[in-house]
Design a protein around this motif. Structure first.
Motif, PDB file in Angstrom:
ATOM      1  N   TYR A   1      -0.475   6.860   1.501  1.00 50.84           N
ATOM      2  CA  TYR A   1      -0.608   5.737   0.565  1.00 50.84           C
ATOM      3  C   TYR A   1       0.531   5.670  -0.458  1.00 50.84           C
ATOM      4  O   TYR A   1       1.225   4.658  -0.562  1.00 50.84           O
ATOM      5  CB  TYR A   1      -1.954   5.838  -0.159  1.00 50.84           C
ATOM      6  CG  TYR A   1      -2.188   4.743  -1.172  1.00 50.84           C
ATOM      7  CD1 TYR A   1      -2.471   3.442  -0.772  1.00 50.84           C
ATOM      8  CD2 TYR A   1      -2.131   5.008  -2.545  1.00 50.84           C
ATOM      9  CE1 TYR A   1      -2.696   2.436  -1.705  1.00 50.84           C
ATOM     10  CE2 TYR A   1      -2.353   4.009  -3.476  1.00 50.84           C
ATOM     11  CZ  TYR A   1      -2.640   2.730  -3.053  1.00 50.84           C
ATOM     12  OH  TYR A   1      -2.849   1.735  -3.976  1.00 50.84           O
TER      13      TYR A   1
ATOM     14  N   LYS B   1       3.792   3.093  -0.463  1.00 50.00           N
ATOM     15  CA  LYS B   1       3.946   2.085  -1.517  1.00 50.00           C
ATOM     16  C   LYS B   1       5.308   2.221  -2.203  1.00 50.00           C
ATOM     17  O   LYS B   1       5.950   1.218  -2.532  1.00 50.00           O
ATOM     18  CB  LYS B   1       2.807   2.205  -2.537  1.00 50.00           C
ATOM     19  CG  LYS B   1       1.455   1.799  -1.982  1.00 50.00           C
ATOM     20  CD  LYS B   1       0.438   1.521  -3.060  1.00 50.00           C
ATOM     21  CE  LYS B   1       0.659   0.199  -3.709  1.00 50.00           C
ATOM     22  NZ  LYS B   1      -0.425  -0.211  -4.610  1.00 50.00           N
TER      23      LYS B   1
ATOM     24  N   THR C   1       1.600  -4.664  -2.534  1.00 53.90           N
ATOM     25  CA  THR C   1       0.162  -4.958  -2.526  1.00 53.90           C
ATOM     26  C   THR C   1      -0.367  -5.116  -1.102  1.00 53.90           C
ATOM     27  O   THR C   1      -1.572  -5.017  -0.875  1.00 53.90           O
ATOM     28  CB  THR C   1      -0.152  -6.242  -3.322  1.00 53.90           C
ATOM     29  OG1 THR C   1       0.419  -7.375  -2.656  1.00 53.90           O
ATOM     30  CG2 THR C   1       0.401  -6.162  -4.733  1.00 53.90           C
TER      31      THR C   1
ATOM     32  N   ASP D   1      -2.490  -2.147   0.066  1.00 49.60           N
ATOM     33  CA  ASP D   1      -3.876  -2.166  -0.411  1.00 49.60           C
ATOM     34  C   ASP D   1      -4.696  -3.219   0.325  1.00 49.60           C
ATOM     35  O   ASP D   1      -5.833  -2.964   0.738  1.00 49.60           O
ATOM     36  CB  ASP D   1      -3.913  -2.463  -1.914  1.00 49.60           C
ATOM     37  CG  ASP D   1      -3.332  -1.341  -2.746  1.00 49.60           C
ATOM     38  OD1 ASP D   1      -3.978  -0.288  -2.855  1.00 49.60           O
ATOM     39  OD2 ASP D   1      -2.225  -1.513  -3.276  1.00 49.60           O
TER      40      ASP D   1
ATOM     41  N   HIS E   1      -6.378  -5.728  -6.172  1.00 51.33           N
ATOM     42  CA  HIS E   1      -6.107  -4.964  -4.951  1.00 51.33           C
ATOM     43  C   HIS E   1      -6.150  -3.447  -5.158  1.00 51.33           C
ATOM     44  O   HIS E   1      -6.710  -2.731  -4.326  1.00 51.33           O
ATOM     45  CB  HIS E   1      -4.756  -5.379  -4.353  1.00 51.33           C
ATOM     46  CG  HIS E   1      -3.579  -5.133  -5.237  1.00 51.33           C
ATOM     47  ND1 HIS E   1      -3.227  -5.984  -6.262  1.00 51.33           N
ATOM     48  CD2 HIS E   1      -2.674  -4.128  -5.266  1.00 51.33           C
ATOM     49  CE1 HIS E   1      -2.156  -5.518  -6.867  1.00 51.33           C
ATOM     50  NE2 HIS E   1      -1.801  -4.390  -6.295  1.00 51.33           N
ATOM     51  N   VAL E   2      -5.604  -2.956  -6.276  1.00 47.50           N
ATOM     52  CA  VAL E   2      -5.571  -1.505  -6.505  1.00 47.50           C
ATOM     53  C   VAL E   2      -6.971  -0.963  -6.782  1.00 47.50           C
ATOM     54  O   VAL E   2      -7.413   0.009  -6.159  1.00 47.50           O
ATOM     55  CB  VAL E   2      -4.620  -1.147  -7.672  1.00 47.50           C
ATOM     56  CG1 VAL E   2      -4.710   0.346  -7.984  1.00 47.50           C
ATOM     57  CG2 VAL E   2      -3.188  -1.512  -7.325  1.00 47.50           C
TER      58      VAL E   2
ATOM     59  N   ASN F   1      -9.346  -1.334  -3.674  1.00 45.37           N
ATOM     60  CA  ASN F   1      -9.038  -0.334  -2.656  1.00 45.37           C
ATOM     61  C   ASN F   1      -9.561   1.037  -3.066  1.00 45.37           C
ATOM     62  O   ASN F   1     -10.140   1.769  -2.253  1.00 45.37           O
ATOM     63  CB  ASN F   1      -7.527  -0.279  -2.424  1.00 45.37           C
ATOM     64  CG  ASN F   1      -7.149   0.500  -1.176  1.00 45.37           C
ATOM     65  OD1 ASN F   1      -7.966   0.717  -0.286  1.00 45.37           O
ATOM     66  ND2 ASN F   1      -5.907   0.924  -1.102  1.00 45.37           N
ATOM     67  N   GLU F   2      -9.380   1.381  -4.343  1.00 42.09           N
ATOM     68  CA  GLU F   2      -9.828   2.682  -4.840  1.00 42.09           C
ATOM     69  C   GLU F   2     -11.352   2.805  -4.771  1.00 42.09           C
ATOM     70  O   GLU F   2     -11.887   3.831  -4.331  1.00 42.09           O
ATOM     71  CB  GLU F   2      -9.354   2.875  -6.284  1.00 42.09           C
ATOM     72  CG  GLU F   2      -9.651   4.253  -6.864  1.00 42.09           C
ATOM     73  CD  GLU F   2      -8.976   5.381  -6.107  1.00 42.09           C
ATOM     74  OE1 GLU F   2      -9.590   6.459  -5.993  1.00 42.09           O
ATOM     75  OE2 GLU F   2      -7.849   5.182  -5.605  1.00 42.09           O
TER      76      GLU F   2
END
Length: 217
Positions: free
Chosen positions: A56, A60, A71, A74, A171-172, A175-176
């Motif tokens: 990941y 990125k 992005t 994600d 998105h962050v 995803n988390e």
């Protein structure tokens, strides 16, 4: 003393091998990402997700260094998780579902207080979209939470361990949160914000309603 050069030589060889393997895996990841974007089809979802999760941060950074939209990483992971765990979510009982909205979706004029246990206590004042949506959910006994942070979802699940979760976030954060839930095998579905930022963000509430009340057999 004669053993030192050979020892460091072995370390050097191991380091080079690791770099080569990492480079190959990154190349495979980029090819998979490109294929998914180009063909709009997720291939080898479990293997792709494992690879993207593992690489990941390097992936990125690579996207940023190549001046590409980071992005995308994600968003693809979110799409894969929706595909893998979406069926379990949509076949779950609607009354057993919970909705988690992000803190930033509120208006800056929001006077609701924040609790570490239940998040933001919505007053349904009508100044943002959440109040009206919560009113609909209250009528169906569906719980709605406004999360002050991504890790808040862990606290929610301690109180509602058998729930399926509809998540809304950037998105962050999305995803988390989906990583946390998928690791526990919890049925989930994620919806991205239509407008991002730290304050007064936005989401397609019609889409949220559609996914909340959608049921499959």
């Amino acid at each position: 003393m004669n053993e030192l050069p050979s020892f460091f030589t072995v370390l050097g060889v191991i380091f080079v091998i690791i770099l080569i393997i990492l480079a190959i895996l990154l190349l495979i990841s980029i090819i998979l990402v490109y294929t998914i974007i180009k063909k709009r089809k997720i291939i080898f979802p479990h293997a792709t997700l494992f690879l993207l999760d593992t690489l990941y941060y390097p992936l990125k950074r690579l996207f940023v260094s190549l001046n590409l939209d980071e992005t995308v990483v994600d968003k693809i992971q979110i799409g894969i998780r929706n595909k893998i765990l979406g069926d379990k979510y949509f076949t779950s009982k609607i009354k057993e579902r919970i909705v988690v909205f992000p803190y930033c979706l509120r208006t800056t004029e929001c006077k609701a207080k924040v609790s570490p246990e239940v998040g933001v206590k919505c007053l349904k004042c009508g100044k943002c979209k959440i109040g009206e949506f919560k009113e609909i959910c209250d009528q169906s006994s569906i719980k709605v939470f406004i999360a002050p942070g991504g890790s808040f979802v862990k606290r929610v699940l301690k109180r509602h361990p058998n729930s399926s979760v509809l998540l809304v976030a950037c998105h962050v954060e999305l995803n988390e949160m989906m990583k946390i839930l998928s690791a526990k095998g919890i049925p989930e579905y994620g919806i991205l914000l239509s407008k991002t930022g730290c304050i007064e963000t936005d989401v397609d509430m019609e889409l949220v309603k559609e996914k909340l009340f959608e049921a499959r057999t």
